[in-house]
Write an enzyme that holds these catalytic residues in place. Structure first.
Site, PDB file in Angstrom:
ATOM      1  N   GLY A  47       0.800  -1.220   0.000  1.00 43.16           N
ATOM      2  CA  GLY A  47       0.000   0.000   0.000  1.00 43.16           C
ATOM      3  C   GLY A  47       0.832   1.269   0.000  1.00 43.16           C
ATOM      4  O   GLY A  47       0.276   2.365   0.027  1.00 43.16           O
ATOM      5  N   MET A  50       6.336   3.744  -4.096  1.00 45.68           N
ATOM      6  CA  MET A  50       7.809   3.775  -4.088  1.00 45.68           C
ATOM      7  C   MET A  50       8.330   4.388  -5.393  1.00 45.68           C
ATOM      8  O   MET A  50       7.847   4.030  -6.470  1.00 45.68           O
ATOM      9  CB  MET A  50       8.346   2.349  -3.952  1.00 45.68           C
ATOM     10  CG  MET A  50       9.841   2.319  -3.765  1.00 45.68           C
ATOM     11  SD  MET A  50      10.493   0.638  -3.739  1.00 45.68           S
ATOM     12  CE  MET A  50      10.508   0.313  -5.479  1.00 45.68           C
ATOM     13  N   PRO A  51       9.314   5.280  -5.323  1.00 46.65           N
ATOM     14  CA  PRO A  51       9.918   5.808  -6.553  1.00 46.65           C
ATOM     15  C   PRO A  51      10.563   4.672  -7.364  1.00 46.65           C
ATOM     16  O   PRO A  51      11.029   3.676  -6.786  1.00 46.65           O
ATOM     17  CB  PRO A  51      10.988   6.777  -6.034  1.00 46.65           C
ATOM     18  CG  PRO A  51      10.534   7.147  -4.655  1.00 46.65           C
ATOM     19  CD  PRO A  51       9.880   5.913  -4.112  1.00 46.65           C
ATOM     20  N   LEU A  55      19.086   5.922  -5.851  1.00 49.40           N
ATOM     21  CA  LEU A  55      20.552   5.901  -5.735  1.00 49.40           C
ATOM     22  C   LEU A  55      20.964   4.693  -4.910  1.00 49.40           C
ATOM     23  O   LEU A  55      20.453   4.483  -3.806  1.00 49.40           O
ATOM     24  CB  LEU A  55      21.056   7.176  -5.032  1.00 49.40           C
ATOM     25  CG  LEU A  55      22.570   7.209  -4.764  1.00 49.40           C
ATOM     26  CD1 LEU A  55      23.345   7.523  -6.047  1.00 49.40           C
ATOM     27  CD2 LEU A  55      22.925   8.236  -3.685  1.00 49.40           C
ATOM     28  N   TYR A  86      26.856  -2.569   4.108  1.00 51.25           N
ATOM     29  CA  TYR A  86      27.603  -1.509   3.413  1.00 51.25           C
ATOM     30  C   TYR A  86      28.342  -0.621   4.423  1.00 51.25           C
ATOM     31  O   TYR A  86      29.237   0.133   4.046  1.00 51.25           O
ATOM     32  CB  TYR A  86      26.683  -0.621   2.561  1.00 51.25           C
ATOM     33  CG  TYR A  86      25.876  -1.335   1.494  1.00 51.25           C
ATOM     34  CD1 TYR A  86      26.151  -2.639   1.119  1.00 51.25           C
ATOM     35  CD2 TYR A  86      24.829  -0.693   0.849  1.00 51.25           C
ATOM     36  CE1 TYR A  86      25.397  -3.292   0.149  1.00 51.25           C
ATOM     37  CE2 TYR A  86      24.075  -1.334  -0.128  1.00 51.25           C
ATOM     38  CZ  TYR A  86      24.364  -2.638  -0.457  1.00 51.25           C
ATOM     39  OH  TYR A  86      23.604  -3.272  -1.417  1.00 51.25           O
TER      40      TYR A  86
HETATM   41  P1  NAP Z   1      26.220   0.000 -10.700  1.00 55.94           P
HETATM   42  O1  NAP Z   1      25.142   0.921 -10.316  1.00 55.94           O
HETATM   43  O2  NAP Z   1      25.933  -1.038 -11.723  1.00 55.94           O
HETATM   44  O3  NAP Z   1      27.493   0.779 -11.213  1.00 55.94           O
HETATM   45  C1  NAP Z   1      28.093   1.777 -10.450  1.00 55.94           C
HETATM   46  C2  NAP Z   1      29.222   2.346 -11.276  1.00 55.94           C
HETATM   47  O4  NAP Z   1      28.660   3.009 -12.414  1.00 55.94           O
HETATM   48  C3  NAP Z   1      30.083   3.328 -10.551  1.00 55.94           C
HETATM   49  O5  NAP Z   1      31.415   3.047 -10.856  1.00 55.94           O
HETATM   50  C4  NAP Z   1      29.648   4.676 -11.132  1.00 55.94           C
HETATM   51  O6  NAP Z   1      30.749   5.535 -11.177  1.00 55.94           O
HETATM   52  C5  NAP Z   1      29.198   4.313 -12.503  1.00 55.94           C
HETATM   53  N1  NAP Z   1      28.129   5.186 -13.016  1.00 55.94           N
HETATM   54  C6  NAP Z   1      26.960   5.485 -12.399  1.00 55.94           C
HETATM   55  N2  NAP Z   1      26.218   6.277 -13.184  1.00 55.94           N
HETATM   56  C7  NAP Z   1      26.923   6.478 -14.301  1.00 55.94           C
HETATM   57  C8  NAP Z   1      26.690   7.228 -15.483  1.00 55.94           C
HETATM   58  N3  NAP Z   1      25.569   7.918 -15.666  1.00 55.94           N
HETATM   59  N4  NAP Z   1      27.649   7.223 -16.456  1.00 55.94           N
HETATM   60  C9  NAP Z   1      28.785   6.516 -16.294  1.00 55.94           C
HETATM   61  N5  NAP Z   1      29.073   5.787 -15.190  1.00 55.94           N
HETATM   62  C10 NAP Z   1      28.144   5.777 -14.209  1.00 55.94           C
HETATM   63  O7  NAP Z   1      26.836  -0.753  -9.409  1.00 55.94           O
HETATM   64  P2  NAP Z   1      26.582  -0.617  -7.846  1.00 55.94           P
HETATM   65  O8  NAP Z   1      26.556   0.779  -7.389  1.00 55.94           O
HETATM   66  O9  NAP Z   1      27.505  -1.518  -7.187  1.00 55.94           O
HETATM   67  O10 NAP Z   1      25.111  -1.231  -7.714  1.00 55.94           O
HETATM   68  C11 NAP Z   1      23.964  -0.431  -7.601  1.00 55.94           C
HETATM   69  C12 NAP Z   1      23.350  -0.575  -6.232  1.00 55.94           C
HETATM   70  O11 NAP Z   1      22.743  -1.853  -6.094  1.00 55.94           O
HETATM   71  C13 NAP Z   1      24.372  -0.561  -5.094  1.00 55.94           C
HETATM   72  O12 NAP Z   1      24.832   0.750  -4.839  1.00 55.94           O
HETATM   73  C14 NAP Z   1      23.582  -1.164  -3.987  1.00 55.94           C
HETATM   74  O13 NAP Z   1      22.732  -0.197  -3.412  1.00 55.94           O
HETATM   75  C15 NAP Z   1      22.790  -2.233  -4.724  1.00 55.94           C
HETATM   76  N6  NAP Z   1      23.407  -3.595  -4.637  1.00 55.94           N
HETATM   77  C16 NAP Z   1      22.693  -4.568  -4.007  1.00 55.94           C
HETATM   78  C17 NAP Z   1      23.221  -5.845  -3.919  1.00 55.94           C
HETATM   79  C18 NAP Z   1      22.423  -6.907  -3.222  1.00 55.94           C
HETATM   80  O14 NAP Z   1      22.957  -8.008  -2.996  1.00 55.94           O
HETATM   81  N7  NAP Z   1      21.185  -6.664  -2.865  1.00 55.94           N
HETATM   82  C19 NAP Z   1      24.468  -6.147  -4.475  1.00 55.94           C
HETATM   83  C20 NAP Z   1      25.161  -5.133  -5.117  1.00 55.94           C
HETATM   84  C21 NAP Z   1      24.618  -3.861  -5.206  1.00 55.94           C
HETATM   85  P3  NAP Z   1      30.657   7.078 -10.661  1.00 55.94           P
HETATM   86  O15 NAP Z   1      30.638   7.024  -9.166  1.00 55.94           O
HETATM   87  O16 NAP Z   1      31.880   7.680 -11.232  1.00 55.94           O
HETATM   88  O17 NAP Z   1      29.399   7.656 -11.236  1.00 55.94           O
END
Ligand code: NAP
Length: 308
Positions: A47, A50-51, A55, A86
């Site tokens: 209910g 969510m956006p 980030l 994290y």
């Molecule tokens: P990602 O979003 O696939 O990639 C992040 C990378 O992309 C960073 O190096 C970033 O560099 C670059 N980037 C972001 N926007 C960009 C753009 N517009 N143009 C060019 N490069 C860009 O990887 P992630 O941050 O590891 O994963 C996303 C999120 O998923 C995590 O932050 C976390 O919250 C979540 N996660 C969850 C799990 C899980 O097990 N539930 C596992 C892994 C991750 P810059 O900083 O230079 O922009």
């Protein structure tokens, strides 16, 4: 025997009218939550709204984390993803409190997700859940997930259900749960998860798993939308994605994020670069046509970029 009952239960949940022999298209979309591209949100089965773009904060720490979250909030991002593992819930909470006191947002404007981790955290779920809430220190938590399956995951989930009853958490869900894990898990709990967060990007598309989850009325969110650190170069430089980006005058990142949204998959790209953070919000002034969606769908390699 329990496994057979579980399979029947989940099959009936996912495909509720199959057993009655009704229309297949209707039956497969019966429980699916549609994205609202005007409001840039989706309604969860709990209910709460969510956006659909946010980030991710994995690997952001200290001032970099605080600055990134505040930059995102200033650029209209209203969904922030963190996790106890994290090690940055305090920074995320601080950034949100500062944004509130600076008049950038009100608490209700932002949707915050956190997660408890397998092992000792899930063994002591009540303490672990409360510790997340304390570290964030923003009142309630919008969504809490179990980060991975664990021998004590059912008990941990029931603890989250109790926190929902107490008003400390609004919605609950799972991360890194696939068809088999969900089939086993769902019959053991009372609350259908609001959301499942799994690895999803053009080289690892989960095309079997996504509709299975969505047909249960559960929203799907993708982690590593850009392939994850160390893999973004190849994905963002992919010739198919680059060509589509050129056609629309947008970046490869925007094409990938938009492709996810058109598959009703919520995106949480991680970034500490304010330009990227802003760019990753600009996903609503263009759309991919059927051919472009199909070309990206054809890039699937079943290539996981992390072990879980
Ligand atoms: P990602 O979003 O696939 O990639 C992040 C990378 O992309 C960073 O190096 C970033 O560099 C670059 N980037 C972001 N926007 C960009 C753009 N517009 N143009 C060019 N490069 C860009 O990887 P992630 O941050 O590891 O994963 C996303 C999120 O998923 C995590 O932050 C976390 O919250 C979540 N996660 C969850 C799990 C899980 O097990 N539930 C596992 C892994 C991750 P810059 O900083 O230079 O922009």
């Amino acid at each position: 025997m329990r496994k057979i009952f579980s399979l029947i239960f989940v099959f009936l949940l996912a495909f509720p009218m199959t057993a009655c022999g009704q229309n297949r298209v209707e039956e497969e979309t019966a429980g699916k939550a549609e994205f609202d591209f005007e409001r840039k949100t989706v309604m969860l089965n709990s209910g709460y709204e969510m956006p659909i773009n946010g980030l991710g904060t994995y690997s952001l720490h200290g001032d970099e984390c605080i600055d990134s979250v505040k930059s995102a909030l200033s650029n209209g991002v209203r969904l922030i993803d963190t996790a106890s593992v994290y090690g940055n819930e305090e920074e995320v909470g601080q950034a949100i409190r500062e944004a509130i006191s600076e008049g950038i947002i009100q608490r209700e404007d932002v949707f915050v997700t956190t997660k408890i981790y397998p092992g000792s955290e899930m063994k002591n779920p009540v303490q672990s859940i409360q510790a997340c809430i304390d570290r964030l220190d923003i009142g309630y938590v919008d969504l809490m997930l179990l980060h991975h399956p664990d021998p004590n995951d059912v008990e941990a989930y029931k603890a989250m259900e109790q926190f929902v009853k107490e008003g400390k958490i609004r919605s609950i869900g799972l991360s890194n749960w696939y068809v088999e894990e969900l089939t086993e898990f769902l019959p053991q709990v009372d609350t259908v998860p609001a959301l499942v967060q799994n690895e999803i990007h053009p080289y690892y598309q989960e095309n079997e798993v996504i509709p299975f989850i969505q047909n249960l009325g559960i929203v799907v969110q993708g982690w590593y939308p850009l392939g994850g650190r160390g893999h973004t170069g190849e994905l963002l430089g992919d010739p198919v994605i680059s060509e589509i980006a050129g056609t629309h005058g947008v970046s490869s990142a925007q094409v990938i994020l938009r492709w996810n949204l058109q598959k009703d998959v919520v995106v949480i790209p991680g970034s500490s670069n304010p330009d990227h953070i802003r760019e990753n919000t600009e996903l609503y002034h263009f759309s991919l046509n059927g051919d472009e969606m199909a070309w990206i769908n054809a890039l699937d390699r079943g290539e996981k970029h992390d072990w879980y």
